[in-house]
Design an enzyme around this catalytic site. Structure first.
Site, mmCIF file in Angstrom:
data_model
loop_
_atom_site.group_PDB
_atom_site.id
_atom_site.type_symbol
_atom_site.label_atom_id
_atom_site.label_comp_id
_atom_site.label_asym_id
_atom_site.label_seq_id
_atom_site.Cartn_x
_atom_site.Cartn_y
_atom_site.Cartn_z
ATOM 1 N N SER A 122 40.257 -18.564 31.306
ATOM 2 C CA SER A 122 39.255 -18.338 30.263
ATOM 3 C C SER A 122 39.126 -19.557 29.377
ATOM 4 O O SER A 122 38.275 -19.595 28.501
ATOM 5 C CB SER A 122 39.647 -17.120 29.423
ATOM 6 O OG SER A 122 40.985 -17.234 29.019
ATOM 7 N N HIS A 143 35.451 -15.675 35.957
ATOM 8 C CA HIS A 143 36.222 -15.069 34.872
ATOM 9 C C HIS A 143 35.894 -13.593 34.735
ATOM 10 O O HIS A 143 34.790 -13.222 34.338
ATOM 11 C CB HIS A 143 35.915 -15.824 33.563
ATOM 12 C CG HIS A 143 36.717 -15.342 32.406
ATOM 13 N ND1 HIS A 143 36.224 -15.279 31.135
ATOM 14 C CD2 HIS A 143 37.981 -14.884 32.327
ATOM 15 C CE1 HIS A 143 37.155 -14.807 30.321
ATOM 16 N NE2 HIS A 143 38.232 -14.562 31.021
ATOM 17 N N GLU A 155 31.945 -13.982 34.418
ATOM 18 C CA GLU A 155 31.361 -15.285 34.042
ATOM 19 C C GLU A 155 31.628 -16.264 35.181
ATOM 20 O O GLU A 155 32.780 -16.459 35.580
ATOM 21 C CB GLU A 155 32.024 -15.822 32.776
ATOM 22 C CG GLU A 155 31.651 -15.082 31.515
ATOM 23 C CD GLU A 155 32.386 -15.636 30.294
ATOM 24 O OE1 GLU A 155 31.708 -16.011 29.333
ATOM 25 O OE2 GLU A 155 33.628 -15.680 30.297
ATOM 26 N N ASN A 194 34.568 -15.525 25.368
ATOM 27 C CA ASN A 194 35.666 -15.809 24.441
ATOM 28 C C ASN A 194 35.199 -16.581 23.211
ATOM 29 O O ASN A 194 35.755 -16.414 22.118
ATOM 30 C CB ASN A 194 36.796 -16.554 25.144
ATOM 31 C CG ASN A 194 37.703 -15.581 25.890
ATOM 32 O OD1 ASN A 194 37.733 -14.396 25.578
ATOM 33 N ND2 ASN A 194 38.418 -16.070 26.882
HETATM 34 N N1 CAA Z 1 41.522 1.691 35.474
HETATM 35 C C1 CAA Z 1 40.932 2.879 35.651
HETATM 36 N N2 CAA Z 1 40.593 3.700 34.646
HETATM 37 C C2 CAA Z 1 40.884 3.290 33.397
HETATM 38 C C3 CAA Z 1 41.501 2.055 33.125
HETATM 39 C C4 CAA Z 1 41.820 1.226 34.231
HETATM 40 N N3 CAA Z 1 42.399 0.040 34.096
HETATM 41 N N4 CAA Z 1 41.637 1.919 31.774
HETATM 42 C C5 CAA Z 1 41.132 3.037 31.228
HETATM 43 N N5 CAA Z 1 40.675 3.860 32.201
HETATM 44 C C6 CAA Z 1 40.027 5.146 32.067
HETATM 45 C C7 CAA Z 1 40.819 6.102 31.192
HETATM 46 O O1 CAA Z 1 41.790 6.797 31.930
HETATM 47 C C8 CAA Z 1 39.728 7.038 30.721
HETATM 48 O O2 CAA Z 1 39.432 7.942 31.752
HETATM 49 P P1 CAA Z 1 39.121 9.483 31.430
HETATM 50 O O3 CAA Z 1 37.870 9.449 30.586
HETATM 51 O O4 CAA Z 1 38.896 10.101 32.768
HETATM 52 O O5 CAA Z 1 40.314 9.984 30.706
HETATM 53 C C9 CAA Z 1 38.500 6.119 30.594
HETATM 54 O O6 CAA Z 1 38.790 4.947 31.380
HETATM 55 C C10 CAA Z 1 38.239 5.708 29.184
HETATM 56 O O7 CAA Z 1 39.411 5.087 28.677
HETATM 57 P P2 CAA Z 1 39.979 5.394 27.229
HETATM 58 O O8 CAA Z 1 39.638 6.795 26.836
HETATM 59 O O9 CAA Z 1 41.409 4.981 27.212
HETATM 60 O O10 CAA Z 1 39.273 4.376 26.270
HETATM 61 P P3 CAA Z 1 37.775 3.931 26.037
HETATM 62 O O11 CAA Z 1 36.790 5.036 26.129
HETATM 63 O O12 CAA Z 1 37.836 3.145 24.792
HETATM 64 O O13 CAA Z 1 37.420 2.943 27.252
HETATM 65 C C11 CAA Z 1 37.506 0.577 27.628
HETATM 66 C C12 CAA Z 1 38.273 1.910 27.597
HETATM 67 C C13 CAA Z 1 36.457 0.601 28.739
HETATM 68 C C14 CAA Z 1 38.520 -0.495 27.922
HETATM 69 C C15 CAA Z 1 36.764 0.374 26.254
HETATM 70 O O14 CAA Z 1 37.656 0.595 25.202
HETATM 71 C C16 CAA Z 1 36.191 -1.006 26.104
HETATM 72 O O15 CAA Z 1 35.140 -1.297 26.617
HETATM 73 N N6 CAA Z 1 36.881 -1.880 25.345
HETATM 74 C C17 CAA Z 1 36.489 -3.276 25.187
HETATM 75 C C18 CAA Z 1 37.178 -4.074 26.260
HETATM 76 C C19 CAA Z 1 36.827 -5.514 26.206
HETATM 77 O O16 CAA Z 1 36.183 -5.987 25.307
HETATM 78 N N7 CAA Z 1 37.269 -6.257 27.224
HETATM 79 C C20 CAA Z 1 37.042 -7.679 27.296
HETATM 80 C C21 CAA Z 1 38.102 -8.405 26.560
HETATM 81 S S1 CAA Z 1 37.843 -10.143 26.607
HETATM 82 C C22 CAA Z 1 38.434 -10.622 28.078
HETATM 83 O O17 CAA Z 1 38.906 -9.881 28.865
HETATM 84 C C23 CAA Z 1 38.345 -12.049 28.337
HETATM 85 C C24 CAA Z 1 39.540 -12.840 28.036
HETATM 86 O O18 CAA Z 1 39.662 -13.922 28.603
HETATM 87 C C25 CAA Z 1 40.510 -12.437 27.042
#
Ligand code: CAA
Length: 524
Positions: A122, A143, A155, A194
């Site tokens: 990243s 990415h 990305e 990022n």
């Molecule tokens: N695999 C499969 N299912 C998953 C999972 C995974 N890894 N993680 C969560 N789930 C499932 C959960 O079990 C849940 O399922 P049910 O509804 O059946 O119970 C469902 O997904 C929803 O999860 P949660 O209820 O725990 O939480 P949520 O509704 O908040 O969704 C999320 C989770 C999609 C991660 C959401 O919180 C989200 O979009 N968060 C933002 C994430 C983000 O911004 N990511 C990018 C970060 S930046 C990056 O990655 C780049 C870098 O270089 C750092």
């Protein structure tokens, strides 16, 4: 085998990102060689993949059984073995340039010459990494976002030597994985996601450290007001605080103007790394056990979302001006890469670009930090009167949008609707005889306008309208009160007998998100 000629893929690194990337490839029918340095790490990765697949299966999101997908993932601790008969490689080892280069160097010796190499980095320049191999034109940035099985965006970054063919194949491959590609045209530190994300995070951190705003309140605002899926600090915990700190440092070393976050540095120095260690900004039941931090629905509503987002909008302007990506691609990146409910340009246009520039200027004056200097793209837009939706043009065009300002209300004609905004954001009891008259005038001005089919009346503060401004009643004589009432009655009669539907959009506390996004409360 895909029609791209890609059948077997190596994923080097089975950590937070690597195991998820391997899962995504296996779900789409690819044979995957997953490599890491120890059998224990690999066992752990397979357990995490199985757990994730089972969750997806329970939700009916898999086309085949968990075992069938798992059977396509083969583990090894040897790079040579992992890459021997592959067509594509994704590297996802820790963000250390020397480590990555040495892995690529080794993979380059053993992988077939036709295989494309991609890095999930990243922060580290794609060009620099590609120079460790003899296949620079077949080298690309790919990415994924965390967690890879759920996040739609990938990305794809061109390095200096990357061929168009390599970019095209990687774009098509991304689509086969059921993901959405965004091509990043310049190898800038942090690419799109990022750069934007850490602008928001560093501003949240500044507000917490310099203004003493509680972390949980800032997170509550991000969720309750902005509608983001995670609070800022919650997401830092989720990404990993050491990883986040590394990203900030790596980006700033390469010219990303920013002040680091002392809170991050402090927690990392204490070994509190977020979800993975069981504690970061929040406490979790155990290492790797993410549980959503609790915020109350009414929490954080008093905080300013425009100020939090202004630095990210400034970044959007920079990315566009530098030709790194288009406005559409940046909007797509935050919607699919961070699950924001809106694009940055949409947010800016709704909030008012003048308000974004004002917020940045205030931040710059208060902190003296150069990174808050408003980008020339934004200041030029303001000079040209491109203020966003309210002026009919901002990052995007809003043909036919007209904006009229009265003393106590605003009227926005946004066909097929017209919006009357009670413009007293600081008050709950907003109604005055003058406001009532202005509402009548505004209603009459659009009654015969064929573009307008419905009129919506809404507030611009913490509530729609809790009643009359009682200050006016102090010292009023009975006769004055009687006359004041005439204004209110004519307004209600006007609405009652109006020839078009009139809707009250009651933006009480829980609807604050709708208010914020539909209505720039601080419209200039
Ligand atoms: N695999 C499969 N299912 C998953 C999972 C995974 N890894 N993680 C969560 N789930 C499932 C959960 O079990 C849940 O399922 P049910 O509804 O059946 O119970 C469902 O997904 C929803 O999860 P949660 O209820 O725990 O939480 P949520 O509704 O908040 O969704 C999320 C989770 C999609 C991660 C959401 O919180 C989200 O979009 N968060 C933002 C994430 C983000 O911004 N990511 C990018 C970060 S930046 C990056 O990655 C780049 C870098 O270089 C750092």
């Amino acid at each position: 085998m895909s029609n791209l000629g890609i059948r077997r893929v190596a994923v080097l690194g089975a950590g937070t990102m690597g195991h998820g990337i391997a899962e995504v490839f296996a779900m789409s029918g690819f044979e995957v060689n997953l490599m890491d340095v120890s059998d224990e790490i690999l066992r752990n990765a397979l357990n995490r993949i199985r757990d994730s697949l089972e969750r997806l299966s329970r939700r009916g999101e898999l086309r085949e059984g968990v075992d069938a997908i798992m059977s396509r993932i083969h583990t090894t601790t040897k790079v040579a073995e992992a890459v021997r008969d592959i067509d594509f490689l994704v590297e996802a080892v820790p963000e250390n340039a020397d480590l990555k280069k040495s892995i690529f160097r080794e993979a380059d010796q053993y992988a077939p010459p036709h295989a494309i190499f991609a890095s999930n980095t990243s922060t580290i320049p794609i060009t620099e990494l590609s120079e460790a191999t003899s296949r620079r034109e077949k080298f690309v940035g790919m990415h994924f976002m965390n967690p890879p099985p759920l996040m739609k965006l990938v990305e794809i970054t061109r390095g200096k030597y990357t061929s168009d063919d390599t970019v095209n194949i990687t774009v098509q491959l991304t689509r086969i994985l059921n993901k959405e590609p965004v091509v990043v045209n310049k190898d800038v530190p942090g690419f799109i996601v990022n750069r934007v994300l850490f602008r928001v995070m560093l501003e949240a951190c500044r507000e917490a450290t310099q203004e003493g705003i509680k972390i949980v309140d800032l997170d509550a605002m991000a969720r309750n007001v902005l509608g983001l899926p995670m609070g800022t600090f919650e997401l830092l915990d989720y990404i990993g605080l050491d990883t986040s700190l590394f990203i900030v440092k790596a980006m700033t070393e390469r010219g990303f103007k920013a002040h680091s976050c002392p809170l991050l540095e402090d927690l990392v120095s204490k070994g509190k790394l977020g979800v993975k260690s069981g504690e970061g900004f929040y406490k979790y039941p155990g290492p790797g056990q993410y549980v959503k931090p609790r915020v109350l629905p009414e929490q954080g509503l008093e905080l300013d979302p425009i100020r939090l987002m202004a630095p990210a909008i400034n970044e959007l302007a920079w990315l566009v001006r530098e030709g790194v990506a288009t406005v559409d691609d940046i909007d797509k990146s935050v919607k699919l890469g961070l699950n924001y409910p809106w694009g940055l340009s949409e947010f800016a246009d709704e909030a008012g670009i003048d308000n974004i520039v004002d917020a940045l200027t205030q931040l710059k004056n208060a902190s003296g930090w150069e990174e808050y200097e408003p980008d020339p793209l934004l200041t030029n837009y303001v000079k040209e009167g491109r203020l966003g939706r309210k002026s009919g043009r901002g990052f995007r065009e809003y043909p036919g949008v007209e904006f009229r300002r009265y003393e106590e209300i605003m009227l926005r004609i946004d066909p097929p609707s017209a919006w009357i905004i009670l413009n007293k954001p600081d008050k709950l009891n907003v109604l005055t005889p003058k406001m009532a008259d202005e509402i009548v005038n505004a209603l009459r001005s659009v009654e015969d306008d064929p573009r307008v089919r419905v009129v919506v009346i809404t507030g611009s503060g913490r509530a729609f309208c809790a009643g009359a401004d009682i200050n006016q009643f102090q010292n009023a004589t009975p006769m004055q009160m009687f006359k004041a009432m005439r204004h209110y009655h004519s307004m209600t009669l006007e609405i009652e007998y109006y020839t078009k539907p009139v809707i009250a959009a009651i933006n009480a506390m829980p609807l604050v998100v709708v208010w914020r996004l539909l209505w720039p409360a601080t419209s200039g």
